[in-house]
Design an enzyme around this catalytic site. Structure first.
Site, PDB file in Angstrom:
ATOM      1  N   GLY A  10     -20.730  11.810 -35.087  1.00 56.02           N
ATOM      2  CA  GLY A  10     -20.829  12.763 -36.177  1.00 56.02           C
ATOM      3  C   GLY A  10     -20.519  14.188 -35.761  1.00 56.02           C
TER       4      GLY A  10
ATOM      5  N   THR B 180     -16.996   3.295 -36.442  1.00 50.99           N
ATOM      6  CA  THR B 180     -15.859   3.929 -35.765  1.00 50.99           C
ATOM      7  C   THR B 180     -15.251   2.979 -34.742  1.00 50.99           C
ATOM      8  OG1 THR B 180     -16.811   6.131 -36.076  1.00 50.99           O
ATOM      9  CG2 THR B 180     -15.198   5.879 -34.302  1.00 50.99           C
TER      10      THR B 180
ATOM     11  N   HIS C 248     -14.855   9.202 -37.954  1.00 49.22           N
ATOM     12  CA  HIS C 248     -16.156   9.135 -37.281  1.00 49.22           C
ATOM     13  C   HIS C 248     -17.218   8.553 -38.188  1.00 49.22           C
ATOM     14  CE1 HIS C 248     -18.550  12.272 -39.350  1.00 49.22           C
ATOM     15  NE2 HIS C 248     -17.384  12.840 -39.593  1.00 49.22           N
ATOM     16  N   CYS C 249     -18.329   8.115 -37.562  1.00 53.05           N
ATOM     17  CA  CYS C 249     -19.543   7.756 -38.287  1.00 53.05           C
ATOM     18  C   CYS C 249     -20.664   8.600 -37.696  1.00 53.05           C
ATOM     19  CB  CYS C 249     -19.806   6.258 -38.222  1.00 53.05           C
ATOM     20  SG  CYS C 249     -19.806   5.553 -36.548  1.00 53.05           S
ATOM     21  N   SER C 250     -21.830   8.042 -37.422  1.00 55.16           N
ATOM     22  CA  SER C 250     -22.918   8.833 -36.848  1.00 55.16           C
ATOM     23  C   SER C 250     -22.857   8.872 -35.327  1.00 55.16           C
ATOM     24  CB  SER C 250     -24.277   8.277 -37.299  1.00 55.16           C
ATOM     25  OG  SER C 250     -24.487   8.529 -38.676  1.00 55.16           O
TER      26      SER C 250
END
Length: 279
Positions: free
Chosen positions: A47, A174, A166-168
């Site tokens: 993130g 991702t 992206h993710c977290s």
């Protein structure tokens, strides 16, 4: 001299962001046909909500045209939106598995400090089983497939790159997105796996710090129960590819029928992301 697959593991240039330690470049990986993934055009990350003021200059230097955020709306509300240089287009493609909601599982584990309940939730392989289920969901769920396909279309757009997705944690959603990109480009499976597992090296300091914090604050007696959630594992990625093979005759069929993508998208992806001549 190291064999080619071993050298490929060393690829994965860090973007050097203090607030996103898992941010890296997919450039440099070799395809089975002898070409290479172009550097600086397809970027993956954790993130960007913790990006520091010092990170904004190197982020700006990437010349990003777009950022794709795979986090759910609730994750964005809780953790905060991305911090980006001016002029970068953003695309929100949320991926939320109701039956494999890792975010909810973590919250449940930390809200009840009973070691017995935490072990019943996470222990005896339960956390790993949930992760494996999540990766299978990436492939079996139609909405999830649509979101991953949308990302691939953006990467194939002539005006779409450089693009960062992206993710977290930059690990699961991702990780599968990166695996799809690299596989479509013709990168061999072991190299795809090497890129996926690189998360463990890049994110290790953050994971260690979080687990130590959970223990020292008394949130968990056994914070190591969370390791299956925080670490990339070959079995998880293998589970996703196994679902591809179980549901379709191969990756080409999955590309067409599972993701709904055609040859034009594949051509655009290769045009944008590959350099060199085929061997």
């Amino acid at each position: 001299m190291l064999p080619e697959p071993a050298r490929a593991i060393l690829v994965g240039r860090s973007l050097g962001l203090r607030g996103a330690v898992n941010a890296r470049d997919l450039g440099g990986y070799r395809t089975a046909g002898g070409r290479s993934v172009r550097g600086g055009v397809a970027l993956r990350s954790d993130g960007l909500n913790h990006v520091t003021a010092e990170d904004l200059d190197p982020l700006g230097a990437l010349g990003l045209r777009a950022v794709v955020d795979l986090r759910s709306s609730e994750e964005i509300r809780e953790a905060g939106p991305d911090r980006l240089p001016d002029g970068v287009a953003t695309h929100h493609l949320p991926l939320l598995a109701m039956d494999f909601d890792i975010h909810l599982m973590l919250r449940s584990a930390l809200s009840d400090r009973s070691p017995r309940k935490q072990r019943s939730l996470l222990g005896n392989g339960r956390a790993a089983a949930m992760m494996t289920g999540l990766y299978r969901w990436f492939v079996t769920d139609p909405v999830a497939r649509e979101r991953f396909a949308a990302l691939l279309r953006l990467l194939a757009d002539p005006d779409g790159v450089p693009l960062l997705f992206h993710c977290s944690a930059g690990k699961d959603r991702t990780g599968w997105a990166a695996a799809l990109v690299l596989t479509a480009l013709g990168v061999e499976r072991e190299t795809v796996l090497a890129d996926y597992l690189l998360t463990n090296e890049r994110s290790a300091p953050v994971v260690d710090r979080v687990l130590e914090d959970f223990g020292s604050r008394g949130l968990m007696r056994e914070p190591e129960l969370l390791l299956p959630v925080f670490r990339a594992d070959r079995d998880y990625l293998d589970a996703a590819f196994a679902e591809v093979e179980a549901g379709w005759s191969g990756f080409d069929a999955f590309w067409r029928e599972g993701l709904g993508l055609d040859e034009d998208v594949l051509t655009g992806l290769r045009t944008n992301l590959l350099v060199g001549e085929a061997g």
